[in-house]
Design a protein around this motif. Structure first.
Motif, PDB file in Angstrom:
ATOM      1  N   PRO A  27       0.836  -1.215   0.000  1.00  0.00           N
ATOM      2  CA  PRO A  27       0.000   0.000   0.000  1.00  0.00           C
ATOM      3  C   PRO A  27       0.863   1.255   0.000  1.00  0.00           C
ATOM      4  N   HIS A  28       0.543   2.192  -0.885  1.00  0.00           N
ATOM      5  CA  HIS A  28       1.304   3.430  -0.929  1.00  0.00           C
ATOM      6  C   HIS A  28       0.408   4.658  -1.012  1.00  0.00           C
ATOM      7  N   ASN A  29      -0.819   4.547  -0.517  1.00  0.00           N
ATOM      8  CA  ASN A  29      -1.741   5.683  -0.380  1.00  0.00           C
ATOM      9  C   ASN A  29      -1.977   6.436  -1.682  1.00  0.00           C
ATOM     10  N   GLY A  30      -2.017   5.729  -2.781  1.00  0.00           N
ATOM     11  CA  GLY A  30      -2.256   6.396  -4.062  1.00  0.00           C
ATOM     12  C   GLY A  30      -1.088   7.260  -4.452  1.00  0.00           C
ATOM     13  N   TYR A  31      -1.370   8.319  -5.155  1.00  0.00           N
ATOM     14  CA  TYR A  31      -0.316   9.227  -5.601  1.00  0.00           C
ATOM     15  C   TYR A  31      -0.447  10.570  -4.903  1.00  0.00           C
ATOM     16  N   ILE A  32      -0.592  10.518  -3.589  1.00  0.00           N
ATOM     17  CA  ILE A  32      -0.746  11.739  -2.805  1.00  0.00           C
ATOM     18  C   ILE A  32       0.556  11.998  -2.065  1.00  0.00           C
ATOM     19  N   PRO A  33       1.271  13.066  -2.431  1.00  0.00           N
ATOM     20  CA  PRO A  33       2.520  13.351  -1.711  1.00  0.00           C
ATOM     21  C   PRO A  33       2.237  13.904  -0.317  1.00  0.00           C
ATOM     22  N   ASN A  34       3.133  13.628   0.619  1.00  0.00           N
ATOM     23  CA  ASN A  34       3.009  14.181   1.966  1.00  0.00           C
ATOM     24  C   ASN A  34       3.600  15.593   1.991  1.00  0.00           C
ATOM     25  N   ASN A  35       3.740  16.176   3.181  1.00  0.00           N
ATOM     26  CA  ASN A  35       4.232  17.564   3.285  1.00  0.00           C
ATOM     27  C   ASN A  35       5.626  17.731   2.704  1.00  0.00           C
ATOM     28  N   ASP A  36       6.527  16.795   3.007  1.00  0.00           N
ATOM     29  CA  ASP A  36       7.880  16.886   2.435  1.00  0.00           C
ATOM     30  C   ASP A  36       7.829  16.758   0.915  1.00  0.00           C
ATOM     31  N   GLY A  37       6.998  15.860   0.427  1.00  0.00           N
ATOM     32  CA  GLY A  37       6.847  15.697  -1.016  1.00  0.00           C
ATOM     33  C   GLY A  37       6.326  16.958  -1.675  1.00  0.00           C
ATOM     34  N   LEU A  38       5.419  17.654  -1.001  1.00  0.00           N
ATOM     35  CA  LEU A  38       4.914  18.916  -1.540  1.00  0.00           C
ATOM     36  C   LEU A  38       6.008  19.984  -1.581  1.00  0.00           C
ATOM     37  N   ASP A  39       6.926  19.956  -0.606  1.00  0.00           N
ATOM     38  CA  ASP A  39       8.068  20.878  -0.634  1.00  0.00           C
ATOM     39  C   ASP A  39       8.918  20.641  -1.884  1.00  0.00           C
ATOM     40  N   TYR A  40       9.178  19.361  -2.203  1.00  0.00           N
ATOM     41  CA  TYR A  40       9.942  19.040  -3.409  1.00  0.00           C
ATOM     42  C   TYR A  40       9.181  19.463  -4.661  1.00  0.00           C
TER      43      TYR A  40
END
Length: 161
Positions: A27-40
């Motif tokens: 499971p990888h929660n779809g393609y929703i980036p977390n807060n750090d991913g949003l920073d990138y």
């Protein structure tokens, strides 16, 4: 032109398909980036000539990948997974090149088992630098092993001294 069959190619293809299969199962929660991913993702919107892009608080490698993938999050995940699979297949290929039979089979088994660990596979489904870092480390260590087993160290020693 005659194509020579080698079992290593079958092993590499099966390993790559197995990694894709395991990635789908985790499971990888779809393609929703977390807060750090949003920073990138936000950093990727900086221009390539911006000092914030190259010298900011985050590594520029992942934002560059996001730019190259045209800001398409599913494509970023796919490219991360592809790079990870290629890195582990390269490690497996290098292991198959070892001359000592017992070292070869031990190395193949260890790389196969390590490369399919859920802890490592889960990073391929996140917009973070871990997936790219793990893949580049595997490529570096595999290339180093290949250089040492193919006389690179002796050639470098002759040049150096």
């Amino acid at each position: 032109m005659k194509i020579h069959y080698q079992p290593i190619y079958t092993l590499l293809i099966c390993y790559a398909l197995f990694r894709v299969f395991l990635f789908i199962l985790i499971p990888h929660n779809g393609y929703i980036p977390n807060n750090d991913g949003l920073d990138y993702y936000n950093l990727a919107h900086q221009t390539l000539f911006s000092s914030a892009f190259w010298c900011g608080s985050r590594s520029f490698i992942l934002p560059l990948l996001i730019k190259l993938c045209f800001y398409q999050i599913p494509l970023v995940f796919a490219v991360q997974l592809l790079l990870s699979i290629l890195a582990w297949c390269f490690a497996l290929w290098v292991s198959c090149q070892l001359s000592n039979e017992s070292h070869r089979w031990f190395s193949i088994l260890m790389i196969f088992l390590l490369g399919v660990q859920p802890y490592l596979l889960v990073w391929d489904g996140k917009i973070l630098t871990e997936s790219l870092s793990i893949s580049s480390t595997i490529v570096f260590l595999s290339a180093l092993l290949w250089c040492f087993t193919h006389g690179f160290s002796r050639q470098m020693a002759m040049i150096a001294g």
